[in-house]
Design a protein around this motif. Structure first.
Motif, short mmCIF file in Angstrom:
data_model
loop_
_atom_site.label_atom_id
_atom_site.label_comp_id
_atom_site.label_asym_id
_atom_site.label_seq_id
_atom_site.Cartn_x
_atom_site.Cartn_y
_atom_site.Cartn_z
N LEU A 83 4.77 1.31 -8.70
CA LEU A 83 3.36 1.11 -8.44
C LEU A 83 3.12 -0.31 -7.94
O LEU A 83 3.90 -1.22 -8.26
N ASN A 84 2.04 -0.52 -7.19
CA ASN A 84 1.75 -1.87 -6.71
C ASN A 84 0.99 -2.66 -7.76
O ASN A 84 0.70 -2.17 -8.86
N ASP A 85 0.67 -3.91 -7.42
CA ASP A 85 0.04 -4.80 -8.39
C ASP A 85 -1.31 -4.26 -8.86
O ASP A 85 -1.62 -4.27 -10.06
N MET A 116 0.83 -1.20 0.00
CA MET A 116 0.00 0.00 0.00
C MET A 116 0.86 1.25 0.00
O MET A 116 2.08 1.19 0.22
N TYR A 117 0.22 2.38 -0.24
CA TYR A 117 0.90 3.66 -0.30
C TYR A 117 0.64 4.46 0.98
O TYR A 117 -0.42 4.35 1.59
N PRO A 142 -4.80 1.64 -0.79
CA PRO A 142 -4.53 0.52 -1.70
C PRO A 142 -4.21 0.96 -3.12
O PRO A 142 -3.57 0.22 -3.87
N SER A 143 -4.66 2.18 -3.52
CA SER A 143 -4.47 2.64 -4.89
C SER A 143 -4.23 4.14 -4.91
O SER A 143 -4.77 4.89 -4.09
N LEU A 144 -3.40 4.56 -5.87
CA LEU A 144 -3.17 5.99 -6.08
C LEU A 144 -4.35 6.67 -6.74
O LEU A 144 -4.51 7.89 -6.65
N ILE A 150 -7.33 7.69 -14.64
CA ILE A 150 -6.09 6.95 -14.42
C ILE A 150 -5.01 7.41 -15.39
O ILE A 150 -3.85 7.66 -15.03
N LEU A 151 -5.36 7.55 -16.67
CA LEU A 151 -4.37 7.94 -17.68
C LEU A 151 -3.90 9.38 -17.49
O LEU A 151 -2.78 9.72 -17.88
N SER A 152 -4.71 10.22 -16.89
CA SER A 152 -4.32 11.62 -16.68
C SER A 152 -3.63 11.84 -15.33
O SER A 152 -3.32 12.98 -14.99
N TYR A 153 -3.39 10.78 -14.57
CA TYR A 153 -2.74 10.93 -13.26
C TYR A 153 -1.31 11.42 -13.48
O TYR A 153 -0.54 10.83 -14.24
#
Length: 495
Positions: free
Chosen positions: A452-454, A139-140, A355-357, A393-396
């Protein structure tokens, strides 16, 4: 001068200084006029009593010789009783009373006092006695600094009890001697490849022929730090904390606080700002932290310095704990040993894990103060997958700088392997399925290599299939026949 005269002088000196035979030597004390007394003579002579030698430490008896009988330990020597001390009373049965051991009568068993060698700063581990650490596996998290500096207009019951005013000097004093006083408390954090330097408090003043200036800067809260992956495997990074206090008084001019803020602003302007620590942003964050640390070191020459260092495993940090650091400053910087004033304290910790960015859901206890909280990672993951958005997600942004943001989309489109794969589609389902399978696998590997994580690597791959333009020559059934792409689609489904 004859012998009689010499003997008379020596006898007179001995009478004044109490140097009779057998008397202790005299002790010379500094003139009391130097410490504020005006009535004591220039040199006060006082005899110093000579303490008796302490008893020897008892020695343990040697062990028995090989094959022989044990050697009895020698009996301790009797300690003579002090003059006027009555003899010990006999026992009730008339038996002689054993002499007390030296251990019980002569050893001083008073505890040794504990000394604070850093009186201007304090360090407290808030997690030392707790065992409720939050799991950060895969995790982050990010650095979080919460301050509690004393303020006169604080909440009821939390107001500052004293004010540190702005002391002025007369114009003639300023004209003859220019003074520059500086105090700074800074924090340097390093965990894995991530480094950060924060200035917590700065007090600067200048008083010279140009006038008087004061500059005070306090960091109350700091949360705008990049996210980093705590640990993907069993090993977790160990955060290294260095708390450093620097104080100086110099006969020169210049405002260090203004120079510090100007330098920090310039560094943050020219250096890239990372939203997440990846292989792309690691060098920039290290260079920025090093530059800030060098600026602070140069501006605040350590005439008085205190440093606290701490290495503690990240799995031992709790949600409501952390490390608390305190700052106390002398009432006057001309007297570092004088009375102290408490400025406040700061709590250094880490944000609840995510768990996710690409989502705000985090692992924490739901409360009125916190939003997007889930107690279990499985619940948070389900909520993330239900609200996933390919365009978001693509614009992160991976890196922010003056030239523009480097987003995930722009990063993928710049990769040579991605461009080569797009030109490899020929319209054949079998061949194009192999190319699509290569693309999905390579996107996953490249995202995990960045840090990045899985879960996020799968989400980026899914977003690339949904949101990136596909080659016109690609067969329509290529993605549905590529095993890696099919597995990604199933993994990120909300069901």
């Amino acid at each position: 001068m004859n012998l009689v005269s010499t003997f008379g002088i020596v006898a007179t000196a001995c009478a004044l200084t109490a140097c009779a035979v057998g008397s202790p030597p005299a002790k010379l004390e500094p003139p009391r006029s130097a410490i504020g007394s005006t009535t004591a003579p220039a040199w006060a002579i006082s005899p110093v009593p000579i303490a008796p030698d302490p008893p020897a430490r008892p020695v343990a008896s040697p062990g028995p010789p090989a094959g022989g009988t044990p050697i009895p330990a020698p009996a301790p020597a009797a300690v003579p009783a002090a003059a006027g001390t009555p003899p010990p009373a006999p026992a009730a049965n008339g038996a002689p009373v054993a002499a007390p051991t030296p251990d019980a009568t002569t050893k001083d068993r008073r505890p040794i006092p504990r000394v604070d060698i850093t009186p201007l700063t304090g360090y407290t581990d808030l997690d030392r006695s707790t065992n409720t650490a939050v799991s950060l596996h895969n995790m982050y998290t990010r650095l979080a600094v919460v301050g509690d500096a004393n303020e006169q207009n604080g909440l009821p019951g939390q107001e500052a009890t004293q004010e540190r005013g702005y002391e002025t000097r007369q114009w003639l004093q300023r004209y003859l001697i220019g003074l520059k006083d500086d105090i700074n408390l800074s924090l340097r954090v390093r965990t894995g490849s991530y480094e950060e330097t924060i200035s917590l408090a700065t007090l600067s003043s200048t008083s010279d022929r140009n006038g008087s200036t004061w500059d005070r800067d306090v960091t109350h809260d700091a949360h705008n730090f990049p996210w980093f992956l705590a640990n993907r495997d069993a090993a977790a990074p160990i955060p290294q904390l260095v708390l450093q206090f620097r104080g100086s008084r110099a006969m020169e001019s210049g405002a260090a606080s203004a120079a510090l803020q100007a330098a920090l602003g310039a560094i943050k302007t020219v250096s890239p700002q990372a939203t997440v620590i990846t292989k792309l942003s690691e060098p920039g964050t290290r260079e920025r932290a090093s530059a800030i640390d060098q600026v602070i070191s140069k501006l605040f020459s350590s005439k008085v310095g205190e440093t606290h260092r701490s290495d503690r495993n990240l799995v031992q940090w709790t949600a409501e704990g952390g490390v608390r650091v305190a700052l106390r400053v002398p009432r006057s910087t001309s007297d570092w040993d004088g009375p102290l004033q408490e400025v406040g304290y700061w709590t250094i910790g880490f944000a609840p894990p995510r768990p996710s960015l690409f989502s705000q859901w985090q692992i924490c206890e739901p409360s009125s103060k916190a939003t997007y909280c889930m107690r279990k990672p499985e619940e948070a993951k389900k909520a993330i997958l239900e609200t996933k958005n390919a365009a978001a997600i693509l614009s992160y942004p991976l890196i922010r700088n003056s030239a523009g943001d480097l987003t995930i989309k722009s990063h993928l489109l710049q990769q040579n392997w991605y461009v080569a794969a797009q030109t490899s589609f020929v319209g054949n389902v079998l061949s194009d399925s192999g190319t699509a399978n290569f693309l999905c696998l390579t996107i996953i590997e490249s995202m995990m290599a960045l840090g990045l994580n899985d879960l996020d690597a799968w989400l980026v791959t899914w977003a690339a299939m949904k949101g990136l333009p596909q080659a016109k020559a690609m067969h329509p059934a290529a993605l549905s026949n590529a095993q890696a792409c099919v597995e990604v689609t199933k993994s990120v489904s909300a069901s």
